[in-house]
Scaffold this active site. Structure first.
Site, PDB file in Angstrom:
ATOM      1  N   ASP A  11      80.740   2.349  84.676  1.00 22.94           N
ATOM      2  CA  ASP A  11      79.490   1.811  85.213  1.00 22.94           C
ATOM      3  C   ASP A  11      78.747   1.072  84.110  1.00 22.94           C
ATOM      4  O   ASP A  11      78.538   1.611  83.018  1.00 22.94           O
ATOM      5  CB  ASP A  11      78.638   2.969  85.759  1.00 22.94           C
ATOM      6  N   ASP A 106      78.663  -3.532  89.569  1.00 24.30           N
ATOM      7  CA  ASP A 106      78.608  -2.963  88.223  1.00 24.30           C
ATOM      8  C   ASP A 106      79.390  -1.661  88.081  1.00 24.30           C
ATOM      9  O   ASP A 106      79.264  -0.973  87.062  1.00 24.30           O
ATOM     10  CB  ASP A 106      77.157  -2.735  87.798  1.00 24.30           C
ATOM     11  N   GLU A 107      80.210  -1.302  89.084  1.00 24.92           N
ATOM     12  CA  GLU A 107      80.968  -0.059  89.031  1.00 24.92           C
ATOM     13  C   GLU A 107      82.412  -0.280  89.471  1.00 24.92           C
ATOM     14  O   GLU A 107      82.658  -0.990  90.443  1.00 24.92           O
ATOM     15  CB  GLU A 107      80.360   0.997  89.958  1.00 24.92           C
TER      16      GLU A 107
END
Length: 429
Positions: A11, A106-107
């Protein structure tokens, strides 16, 4: 007995704010917030902004004076920059495993089950260092035998400095895990939202450990099979597989609030044409056609003192299509029926539904010809040009050039990585 799976969740820390700081050295050490569409609410905060107490989701106009007096820098959402940086991170991660799921911008989940010969904490540290060096963004890594535990581990990696950015729950003994989970509120579990957390609390389940110790059969009866599966995952039983290929969307929506109130029907026509163009491009990318088109227009419901009007109409298409020009014509036909003059329109949007693969198109009862091959080739050529030279390089004339309806982004940073004119310049002293 099958060996335990090993998942990692990588993340990016404060992703939007970190992307902005990466290309602006003057922002180092300063509190930075990123605002939502039309520069409305805070949707991302740097660590410095969190430290001075700026809350997520707060309207910027309410805190602007105080925040700016504290040195806070507010920026408009730069979606092109964030998407490009996300792709760069994923490209780096793909070198660490052949099995990867991009969960969000974002992960990413990584399946590390085949790396039992490695020390996974050391391996995760290598991931962090390479992303930091090659892309310039900070990331944290959580490792666990299930996706739910990997996501929880990532929470600990970010929030507890003792883990130094990497938390492997599989390396902790049972007493340590129980203590850690007992200190963690149940709403930190993936999929447990505020409403479910409130119900769980009423039943005496307030921590992760309490949920882990719950009977999954009872949880299923009281809540759902999904939460029951979560309990099993918290106990190390992998119930969620990696989705290496994102499933096609069943609906494609495009809508946005206007930068300023719109009164003119021509502005609405351009806005709808713009939304249809973007949705149709996504439709073709996943190889589908739409069987129905929905158009929505509305005034600002948050201003009840103003005259209110909203309409949403869905029109089935005689022949499923992904042709941008045809879909724009249908959207405009709907708009002509539902538009009422005299209202201050705040938002417009469209939705493509009843999606089906292009290869599954059936003949029409009335003998209408299928989508013209030359038009389809033109659509694909337009998509290719826009992918190569930037969105909007070639577009339908109906999308126009009027700016009245465009989203307001007065604090937009340059397109550092997607526009030649905005490339950062390095000067030798």
């Amino acid at each position: 007995m099958a060996e335990a799976r090993r998942f990692a969740l990588v993340d990016c820390n404060n992703f939007y704010a970190s992307c902005e700081k990466l290309f602006a050295p003057t922002l180092a050490g300063r509190p930075v917030v990123v605002l939502s569409n039309n520069d409305g609410c805070v949707v991302a905060r740097s660590a410095e902004a969190k430290a001075i107490g700026i809350a997520m989701g707060v309207p910027w106009f309410k805190i602007a004076a105080t925040a700016e007096s504290q040195g806070v820098v507010a920026l408009s959402s730069n979606y092109a920059l964030y998407a490009d940086m996300s792709n760069r991170v994923v490209e780096v991660l793909s070198a660490f495993t052949p099995d990867l799921e991009v969960y969000s911008i974002d992960e990413s989940f990584l399946d590390l089950s085949g790396f039992r010969h490695l020390d996974l904490v050391t391996y995760a540290c290598q991931i962090r260092k390479r992303v930091a060096r090659w892309v310039g963004l900070p990331v944290c890594v959580g490792i666990g035998p299930t996706k739910t535990l990997a996501k929880l581990a990532n929470h600990f990696a970010k929030k507890r400095p003792s883990f130094e950015g990497v938390c492997d729950l599989m390396s902790l003994d049972e007493p340590t895990l129980a203590h850690l989970f007992s200190e963690t509120p149940v709403d930190e579990v993936w999929g447990v939202g505020r409403r479910i957390a409130t119900r769980l609390s009423e039943m005496g389940i307030e921590t992760v450990e309490a949920l882990r110790r719950s009977d999954p059969v009872w949880i299923r009866e009281q809540f759902s099979v999904v939460l029951s599966r979560t309990v099993r995952e918290l106990n190390g039983a992998s119930c969620l597989s990696l989705e290496a290929v994102t499933p096609p969307k069943q609906q494609i929506m495009a809508s946005r609030s206007f930068g300023s109130l719109v009164f003119d029907v021509e502005d609405l026509r351009e806005a709808l044409a713009h939304h249809v163009s973007r949705a149709a491009e996504k439709l073709r990318f996943q190889g589908d056609e739409a069987g129905a088109l929905t158009v929505m227009i509305r005034t600002n419901a948050f201003k009840p003192a103003e005259p209110q009007y909203q309409r949403t109409v869905t029109l089935p298409l005689a022949t499923p299509t992904s042709d941008t020009l045809h879909l724009i014509a249908v959207a405009h036909r709907i708009l002509d029926d539902i538009f009422r003059p005299g209202f201050a329109y705040h938002k417009a949007g469209i939705m493509l539904s009843e999606l089906r693969p292009t290869t599954a198109q059936q003949a029409n009862l009335f003998g209408l010809p299928p989508q013209d091959a030359r038009r389809q080739a033109a659509m694909l050529a337009m998509d290719e040009i826009n992918r190569k030279w930037g969105r909007g390089t070639v577009r339908a004339s109906a999308a126009g050039h009027r700016a009245g309806w465009q989203m307001r982004r007065d604090r937009l940073s340059p397109a550092y990585t997607t526009s030649w004119s905005d490339l950062p310049t390095a000067l030798a002293l």
